[in-house]
Design a protein around this motif. Structure first.
Motif, mmCIF file in Angstrom:
data_model
loop_
_atom_site.group_PDB
_atom_site.id
_atom_site.type_symbol
_atom_site.label_atom_id
_atom_site.label_comp_id
_atom_site.label_asym_id
_atom_site.label_seq_id
_atom_site.Cartn_x
_atom_site.Cartn_y
_atom_site.Cartn_z
ATOM 1 N N ARG A 1 0.791 -1.051 -0.189
ATOM 2 C CA ARG A 1 -0.133 0.094 0.126
ATOM 3 C C ARG A 1 0.864 1.195 0.184
ATOM 4 N N ILE A 2 0.354 2.307 -0.675
ATOM 5 C CA ILE A 2 0.859 3.423 -0.595
ATOM 6 C C ILE A 2 0.140 4.519 0.393
ATOM 7 N N PHE A 3 -1.019 4.570 0.170
ATOM 8 C CA PHE A 3 -2.246 4.936 1.340
ATOM 9 C C PHE A 3 -3.043 3.787 1.613
ATOM 10 N N ASP A 4 -3.381 3.531 2.841
ATOM 11 C CA ASP A 4 -4.480 2.798 3.346
ATOM 12 C C ASP A 4 -5.079 3.318 4.607
ATOM 13 N N PHE A 5 -6.417 3.918 4.535
ATOM 14 C CA PHE A 5 -7.061 4.569 5.477
ATOM 15 C C PHE A 5 -8.139 3.723 5.722
ATOM 16 N N GLY A 6 -8.315 3.182 7.101
ATOM 17 C CA GLY A 6 -9.497 2.072 7.488
ATOM 18 C C GLY A 6 -9.499 1.825 8.762
#
Length: 945
Positions: free
Chosen positions: A219-224
């Motif tokens: 992942r580069i971004f992972d918002f969760g």
């Protein structure tokens, strides 16, 4: 005479002589890499070695090799030790600590993230290499080896400090200025505050990335929150292209965008995702590569989320992003195509779009563990590791502590999850201890001691039942010779918790069974268990507990000869089979080289307690055959060229670069080749006797006695050796090993005069006198050609000339078949059956097939075993015309006749033939007429003596 020793150096001497890496330099207490000191003489330091030892080894620097096969093979390995780039070994350690790897490439094979079982054994090879460097320095005094030790120890010191303090920014050159790199293997990511997204109805994610690896789903971004509610941008999906996805119902409910081409490795790429009014667009380097009007989910729809990560996935199996970040921006609106296009040539702050209003990270930091937020919201990001911090400041490894933590709850083996972390810890610990003993480097001792403190903190807190379950797991619970190494460290530090740690590795069911002489080895992984027993002997030395020593002695006799191949090796496919099954276990993966290394170590250690010549008979067998033969006779700076398995199937070709390199066997092979001299000589603990265990060209400096002993020989090409004394006078008994195979005589002269006595095969022959400079001892030990039968199949045999296993060089897959009795000598020597090859010592031909020493490290197809074929009864080249009958167990008439050798003369042989024939006729196994022809042929034949 030896100089007086301090308490510290006595502890060092104890550890040194307890291992194969006994070293003179340790006793000086000098700082690292400041030159080589004179040897104090190991046996002199009687109080510095275990009191239980009745025999003591010499320090490695007291014994140097002379010209011959050992020196030749050692020279090849020393060149490898000089030439290999140690920064490659350090790559995995530096990566684990989040430090720059300086562009070094991991060695590959088992050392690296892409090797077997995801590289879960990485770090072990560095320990082996350190031990090799230490032994090389012990034996040569060459400053280069000390310098290389200093480099490795210095780097590991930095690694431990980095692991202790936590992640720090690794600043690298970026697209526009500075960037932050997460080294592959560091498990590092940026943790953003929870307010990043808020309830934004629209969104733009923008970043420059330089991927360093092609792993899918990093992942580069992972918002969760978890694996149900999240949005992410991955550098590569399963098809290798970028992917954006958002969901409130897990993977099955993802609304996504996929790129059309992979991001190039090692190059900067710009990625952006815009979301607004149900439409999502994915941009790569300013170009729209995917667009969907079905992206209905927004940050507002997701609601508050628990985690906002750069570089980490909510799916535990996904890799951490490896590579560099620069200019990460999060906007609460969808940027236009023109605005995204402007980001290709300038940082966001210098474009009309400006910095992200939700979060903005330039990654200009060159130190510390946080990244400043430029959005004005104060949402600074924190650099973290996925596995947190070590449980103890002494932790040192090339992978996360999770390997050790997971082992504690495992109930079944799974080396793809956890692969012998304590085995790896043992190799690193052993290497550090050897480095300290070689150079006096206190940093190495501090690292070794810290590792033991960390292990004690972990293991002492576990219930006994948990420890027993862990150590009983195949592969995952393997811990090698760690108890031995910890005992050796205890001899240096004297700290009670270190001795207590060594005892935490007791595998009680194995110890108890072996102490009771109950053979439970069938089905066990061989090399997982052999080094346990060397550790038990050292535990006996430190604690006095007889159970440990008894178990080790009994274990040795369960292996030798019951699970031993002719070359001295053991194991089939890494495991032991039933007792006494040899022919039934032969395959392409027999005789793991590590097993031979550890059996030699155990034999040597047991000899310090009990001077049973069988230990040294075995030592000679395995050393002169499997261990020598496991090293290829070729130079190579990149590979040590050592076998893993030595297949004993017909026509097997040895593989000297197994499993892409850096295996356990290549590690022990490096160690073996730099300590060939470690067991040539021992001394009685009181200095009253000198054991000559091996006939090997060498020079001993016995400082305690003020003498040198120079052994001049081409053994085993030469059937004997000459010892010349220098210095003196000194009174002691020379104890000369009489090999168990030396049935052709063993003669000794001193200064040309025969020494009276009748040396028995499988013993030591004593010569006592006051020795003076120039005294010369000549040992003659005639070789005979003999066969050794497989325990479970007498027709499968190995051919030996003295200590040398002669292998047939021929292709497979069928076993070669030889007959040998037809020209046997009255002595029982089978050598007359062979034809010597001119100008090639120890090379012969038989039936047109070349026979050569197993020790030669070639890539010829070989047969270590052959099928015995004696179809007719032949004596002295005369054929009786009678078929050679056999009993139900496979024993033939000729076998039984020649079992009576040696014969005093022809008459004795004929008498043996007559009595054997009569017995076989009476048993109905041979007709009378045929029997008479056999006796007549024996009587009329001509024999050599």
């Amino acid at each position: 005479m030896a100089r007086p020793l301090s308490r510290r150096t006595l502890f060092q001497a104890a550890a040194l002589t307890a291992t194969a890496t006994a070293v003179s330099a340790a006793a000086t207490g000098r700082a690292a890499a400041t030159g080589r000191a004179a040897a104090p003489g190991a046996p002199a330091a009687a109080s510095g070695v275990p009191a239980a030892w009745t025999v003591r080894p010499f320090q490695a620097s007291d014994v140097t090799l002379g010209p011959g096969v050992f020196a030749d093979k050692q020279r090849l390995m020393l060149d490898h030790a000089r030439g290999y780039d140690v920064h490659r070994l350090l790559q995995v350690f530096r990566a684990n600590a989040g430090l720059s790897t300086g562009g070094a490439v991991a060695p590959g094979g088992w050392e690296g993230l892409d090797g077997e079982a995801n590289g879960n054994l990485r770090g072990h090879y560095t320990g082996h290499f350190l031990t090799m460097l230490a032994q090389a320095y012990f034996g040569t005094g060459e400053q280069l080896f000390a310098d290389r030790i200093d480099t490795v120890v210095g780097a590991l010191t930095e690694v431990r400090e980095a692991l202790r303090r936590g992640p720090r920014v690794l600043s690298v050159e970026g697209r526009f200025g500075r960037a932050a790199e997460n080294v592959r293997g560091s498990h590092q990511y940026a943790d953003l505050p929870s307010a990043v997204l808020g309830a934004a109805p629209a969104l733009t994610l923008s970043t420059w990335v330089r991927p360093a690896h092609d792993a899918a789903w990093a992942r580069i971004f992972d918002f969760g929150d978890d694996t149900t509610r999240y949005l992410y941008l991955a550098a590569r999906n399963a098809d290798g292209v970028p992917r954006f996805a958002v969901t409130t119902s897990g993977p099955g409910g993802e609304q996504g965008l996929d790129g059309t081409a992979p991001l190039p490795l090692g190059e900067w790429s710009h990625l952006a995702v815009t979301l607004a009014d149900g439409t999502g667009t994915l941009y790569v380097n300013g170009t729209s590569v995917a667009r969907s009007t079905g992206i209905t989910l927004t940050p507002a729809a997701l609601g508050p989320l628990a985690h906002h990560w750069l570089g980490r996935s909510h799916f535990p199996a996904d890799p951490v992003f490896a590579g560099a970040f620069e200019d990460v921006n999060v906007f609460s609106r969808a940027l236009t195509a023109a605005e995204i296009g402007a980001l290709q040539s300038r940082r966001a702050a210098d474009t009309p779009a400006g910095r992200g209003d939700l979060a903005s990270y330039a990654f200009d930091e060159t130190s510390g563990g946080t990244f400043a937020d430029g959005s004005g919201r104060g949402l600074d990001a924190t650099l973290r590791r996925t596995w947190g911090a070590p449980s103890h400041p002494g932790f040192l490894a090339a992978y996360p502590e999770t390997q050790f933590i997971e082992l504690e709850s495992m109930t079944r083996s799974d080396y793809t999850r956890v692969w012998a972390p304590y085995y790896t810890a043992h190799k690193i610990l052993r290497g550090l201890l050897d480095a300290h003993l070689a150079t006096g480097d206190e940093r190495a001792l501090d690292l070794a001691s810290g590792m033991c403190d960390w292990m004690y903190a972990r293991l002492s807190a576990l219930p006994a039942a948990t420890l027993q379950r862990m150590w009983g797991l195949f592969s995952s619970g393997e811990f090698g010779g760690i108890a031995e190494a910890v005992c050796d460290l205890h001899a240096v530090t004297g700290r009670a918790e270190h001795l207590a740690l060594a005892r935490l590795f007791d595998l009680d069911r194995l110890i108890d069974a072996c102490a009771a002489n109950t053979d439970v080895l069938d089905g066990l992984h061989a090399n997982q268990h052999i080094p346990i027993f060397t550790g038990l002997v050292r535990l006996h030395d430190e604690t006095g507990e007889e159970r440990y020593l008894t178990a080790a002695k009994n274990f040795w006799r369960m292996v030798v000869p019951h699970r031993m191949y002719a070359i001295g090796g053991t194991s089939s496919g890494e495991f032991w089979k039933a007792r006494g099954v040899i022919a039934g276990t032969i395959g392409d993966t027999t005789a793991e080289t590590c097993c031979a290394y550890n059996m030699l170590k155990l034999s040597r250690t047991l000899f310090f307690h009990e001077q049973d010549p069988a230990y040294m008979d075995y030592y000679e067998r395995a050393l002169y055959n499997q261990v020598l033969g496991s090293k290829r006779d070729a130079p190579d700076a990149e590979k040590p060229l050592v076998t893993y398995f030595i297949g004993l199937t017909p026509g097997h070709v040895r593989d000297y670069t197994p499993k892409q390199g850096t295996t356990c066997c290549e590690g022990t092979g490096m160690e073996s080749a730099t300590k060939y001299q470690d067991s040539v000589y021992f001394a009685k603990a009181d200095g009253s006797a000198l054991y000559v265990n091996l006939y090997s060209a060498s020079r001993l400096t016995w400082a305690e006695k003020g003498v040198t002993v120079t052994q001049t020989t081409r053994y085993p090409q030469e059937q004997g050796s000459t010892l010349t004394v220098g210095g003196g006078p000194a009174s002691f008994t020379l104890l000369l090993r009489v090999p168990s195979w030396a049935t052709g005589g063993f003669r000794v002269t001193v200064n040309g005069r025969a020494v009276p006595g009748d040396p028995a095969p499988g013993s030591y022959f004593a010569v006592s006198r006051t020795w003076r400079a120039g005294d010369t001892v000549r040992i003659s030990v005639p070789f005979r050609l003999r066969v050794e039968r497989a325990l479970d199949d007498p027709g499968l045999q190995a051919l030996f000339l003295g200590p040398v296993n002669l292998v047939a060089r021929a292709p497979g897959p069928d076993a070669v078949r030889f007959g040998l009795y037809g020209r046997a000598a009255l002595s029982g020597d089978l050598l007359p059956a062979l034809t010597p090859v001119p100008d090639k010592p120890l090379h012969y031909t038989l039936d047109g097939i070349e026979l050569a020493p197993f020790s030669e490290g070639t890539e010829d197809p070989t047969h270590a075993y052959f099928r015995r074929r004696e179809p007719r009864v032949v004596f002295g080249g005369s054929d009786s015309g009678v078929a050679n009958p056999s009993r139900d167990d496979g024993t033939t008439l000729l076998d039984e006749i020649w079992a009576g050798a040696p014969f005093a003369g022809k008459g004795a042989l004929v008498a043996r033939v007559r009595s054997t024939v009569d017995a076989w006729v009476s048993a109905g196994l041979l007709g009378r007429a045929d029997g008479d022809r056999v006796v007549r042929t024996a009587r009329e034949a001509t024999y050599v003596s």
